[in-house]
Design a protein around this motif. Structure first.
Motif, short mmCIF file in Angstrom:
data_model
loop_
_atom_site.label_atom_id
_atom_site.label_comp_id
_atom_site.label_asym_id
_atom_site.label_seq_id
_atom_site.Cartn_x
_atom_site.Cartn_y
_atom_site.Cartn_z
N UNK A 153 0.83 -1.20 0.00
CA UNK A 153 0.00 0.00 0.00
C UNK A 153 0.87 1.25 0.00
N UNK A 154 1.91 1.25 0.80
CA UNK A 154 2.83 2.40 0.84
C UNK A 154 3.49 2.61 -0.52
N UNK A 155 3.95 1.53 -1.14
CA UNK A 155 4.59 1.66 -2.45
C UNK A 155 3.62 2.19 -3.50
N UNK A 156 2.38 1.73 -3.46
CA UNK A 156 1.36 2.23 -4.39
C UNK A 156 1.12 3.71 -4.13
N UNK A 170 1.74 -2.34 -9.24
CA UNK A 170 3.12 -1.84 -9.15
C UNK A 170 3.98 -2.38 -10.29
N UNK A 171 3.82 -3.66 -10.59
CA UNK A 171 4.59 -4.26 -11.66
C UNK A 171 4.26 -3.62 -13.00
N UNK A 172 2.98 -3.47 -13.29
CA UNK A 172 2.57 -2.82 -14.55
C UNK A 172 3.04 -1.38 -14.62
N UNK A 173 2.96 -0.68 -13.50
CA UNK A 173 3.42 0.71 -13.46
C UNK A 173 4.92 0.80 -13.80
N UNK A 174 5.69 -0.16 -13.33
CA UNK A 174 7.12 -0.17 -13.59
C UNK A 174 7.44 -0.55 -15.03
N UNK A 175 6.64 -1.48 -15.58
CA UNK A 175 6.94 -1.97 -16.93
C UNK A 175 6.43 -1.08 -18.05
N UNK A 223 -2.52 -9.15 -4.38
CA UNK A 223 -2.39 -9.39 -5.82
C UNK A 223 -2.59 -8.13 -6.65
N UNK A 224 -3.63 -7.36 -6.35
CA UNK A 224 -3.89 -6.13 -7.11
C UNK A 224 -2.76 -5.12 -6.94
#
Length: 128
Positions: free
Chosen positions: A63-66, A122-127, A116-117
């Motif tokens: 949550x913090x990373x998001x 986060x993964x999609x945001x990075x890629x 999971x969400x």
């Protein structure tokens, strides 16, 4: 700095404290110092506390990373509510005997959905 994560971290910390106090109170009432002494009610309370300790940190970290990625507040609150509701339902399930499986399963579904969400977001945001 991270107001949404701070809100949910505080609420989950209070939940963890409540689960912990239930273990301590039961131990004192039954004079059980270490372990669970084969007491199924104490074992369930210990697992409710332990399960919160196992899943809440990864959920709050995500949550913090998001939030640090400047996600919209509504997305942050959806994730925070999923995690909080999941932990509350799971804690309630393990606090009752017999355990209402619908609450336990529901709590895990909400918690896993949040993890999971957040991870996929986060993964999609990075890629991308």
């Amino acid at each position: 700095m991270a107001p949404v994560t701070t809100l949910y971290a505080s609420l989950i910390a209070l939940l963890f404290l409540a689960l912990s106090l239930r273990v301590v109170a039961y131990r004192r009432a039954r004079q059980i110092s270490l372990g669970d002494a084969g007491d199924p009610a104490l074992r369930a309370r210990i697992r409710a506390q332990g399960n919160c300790a196992e899943y809440a940190p990864i959920g709050l970290l995500l949550l913090l990373l998001v939030e640090l990625q400047s996600a919209p507040p509504v997305a942050l609150h959806v994730l925070g509510l999923l995690l909080l509701a999941g932990r509350v339902l799971h804690g309630l399930a393990l606090s009752r005997h017999p355990h209402p499986m619908v609450l336990r399963v529901g709590g895990m579904i909400l918690t896993f959905t949040m993890i999971g969400l957040a991870a996929l977001g986060l993964l999609l945001h990075r890629l991308i």
